[in-house]
Scaffold this active site. Structure first.
Site, mmCIF file in Angstrom:
data_model
loop_
_atom_site.group_PDB
_atom_site.id
_atom_site.type_symbol
_atom_site.label_atom_id
_atom_site.label_comp_id
_atom_site.label_asym_id
_atom_site.label_seq_id
_atom_site.Cartn_x
_atom_site.Cartn_y
_atom_site.Cartn_z
ATOM 1 N N ASP A 81 46.851 -26.787 10.912
ATOM 2 C CA ASP A 81 47.653 -27.515 11.903
ATOM 3 C C ASP A 81 46.732 -27.994 13.021
ATOM 4 O O ASP A 81 45.499 -27.908 12.928
ATOM 5 C CB ASP A 81 48.858 -26.675 12.378
ATOM 6 C CG ASP A 81 48.493 -25.551 13.343
ATOM 7 O OD1 ASP A 81 47.294 -25.396 13.665
ATOM 8 O OD2 ASP A 81 49.412 -24.827 13.778
ATOM 9 N N CYS B 19 45.860 -21.907 11.044
ATOM 10 C CA CYS B 19 46.679 -22.355 12.174
ATOM 11 C C CYS B 19 46.204 -21.569 13.389
ATOM 12 O O CYS B 19 45.078 -21.062 13.390
ATOM 13 C CB CYS B 19 48.170 -22.212 11.891
ATOM 14 S SG CYS B 19 48.764 -20.522 11.696
ATOM 15 N N THR C 267 47.222 -18.599 14.708
ATOM 16 C CA THR C 267 47.057 -17.177 14.383
ATOM 17 C C THR C 267 46.737 -16.929 12.912
ATOM 18 O O THR C 267 46.329 -15.822 12.559
ATOM 19 C CB THR C 267 48.365 -16.420 14.673
ATOM 20 O OG1 THR C 267 49.406 -17.025 13.874
ATOM 21 C CG2 THR C 267 48.735 -16.481 16.144
ATOM 22 N N HIS D 85 41.012 -6.507 -4.924
ATOM 23 C CA HIS D 85 42.183 -5.694 -5.301
ATOM 24 C C HIS D 85 43.476 -6.491 -5.433
ATOM 25 O O HIS D 85 44.393 -6.061 -6.120
ATOM 26 C CB HIS D 85 42.412 -4.580 -4.260
ATOM 27 C CG HIS D 85 41.432 -3.456 -4.388
ATOM 28 N ND1 HIS D 85 41.521 -2.291 -3.665
ATOM 29 C CD2 HIS D 85 40.322 -3.326 -5.182
ATOM 30 C CE1 HIS D 85 40.510 -1.489 -3.993
ATOM 31 N NE2 HIS D 85 39.768 -2.099 -4.902
ATOM 32 N N HIS E 143 44.464 -2.530 -10.574
ATOM 33 C CA HIS E 143 44.882 -3.542 -9.598
ATOM 34 C C HIS E 143 45.649 -4.684 -10.264
ATOM 35 O O HIS E 143 46.513 -5.301 -9.642
ATOM 36 C CB HIS E 143 43.672 -4.065 -8.827
ATOM 37 C CG HIS E 143 42.937 -2.964 -8.133
ATOM 38 N ND1 HIS E 143 43.504 -2.250 -7.101
ATOM 39 C CD2 HIS E 143 41.727 -2.407 -8.368
ATOM 40 C CE1 HIS E 143 42.661 -1.309 -6.716
ATOM 41 N NE2 HIS E 143 41.573 -1.382 -7.467
HETATM 42 C C1 RB5 Z 1 51.040 -23.583 17.203
HETATM 43 O O1 RB5 Z 1 51.096 -23.570 18.583
HETATM 44 C C2 RB5 Z 1 51.041 -22.163 16.659
HETATM 45 O O2 RB5 Z 1 52.296 -21.590 16.805
HETATM 46 C C3 RB5 Z 1 50.583 -22.136 15.225
HETATM 47 O O3 RB5 Z 1 49.322 -22.679 15.125
HETATM 48 C C4 RB5 Z 1 50.482 -20.767 14.583
HETATM 49 O O4 RB5 Z 1 49.758 -19.898 15.365
HETATM 50 C C5 RB5 Z 1 51.749 -20.167 14.110
HETATM 51 O O5 RB5 Z 1 51.797 -19.146 13.433
#
Ligand code: RB5
Length: 153
Positions: free
Chosen positions: A8, A65, A67, A98, A133
């Site tokens: 993203d 993204c 996180t 695994h 596994h």
């Molecule tokens: C975008 O601001 C953020 O929410 C996205 O990149 C991600 O971290 C969501 O899980």
């Protein structure tokens, strides 16, 4: 080897470093986008890469993204996908060894590009161990099978 890359808006800078780095090592990278810094929805891009992995159009997928969570969760909703959401190389390595994961997901706002490179290296250089596994991974996929409507198979 062909690698699908999805991200993203939060991962534009990280992607700009990672794709050339992968290409220098001889990987063919398919960029599924986004290539814009405009706020967007990670599920759109994650699904594109995940579908390509599931269809065998690319060997593995990388999805990034903020996180790693949103895009990773989206990838895991595509049938046949086992996406590992990682923030360090040990888990990235064991996700192959695994769990036979076929996608690696991480957060551009969580880790730096050098950590991302270490994780990708572990992920792409580690083979699935099989054995006990394989049974466990088959159990995971059986959950997917039992929860998929027949018309979606
Ligand atoms: C975008 O601001 C953020 O929410 C996205 O990149 C991600 O971290 C969501 O899980």
């Amino acid at each position: 080897m062909k690698i699908g890359f999805a991200n993203d808006h939060s991962a534009i800078d990280m992607k700009a470093e990672l794709i050339p780095w992968l290409e220098e090592q001889g990987y063919e990278v398919v960029n599924f986008g986004t290539d814009s810094r405009e706020s967007t929805d990670y599920a759109i891009w994650g699904e594109k890469a995940a579908r390509a992995v599931a269809a065998g159009e690319v060997d593995y997928g990388l999805a990034v993204c903020g996180t790693g969570l949103g895009i990773g969760l989206a990838c895991n909703k595509v049938r046949g996908i086992r996406a590992a959401i990682c923030s360090e190389p040990y888990t990235a390595r064991y996700s192959r060894l695994h769990n036979n994961c076929n996608m690696l997901c991480f957060g551009a706002r969580v880790i730096g590009v050098e950590m991302a490179k270490m994780m990708i290296t572990e992920f792409l250089h580690t083979e699935f161990e099989g054995g006990r596994h394989a049974r466990r991974v088959a159990m995971i996929m059986d959950i997917e099978e039992r929860n998929t409507k027949s018309e979606d198979r």
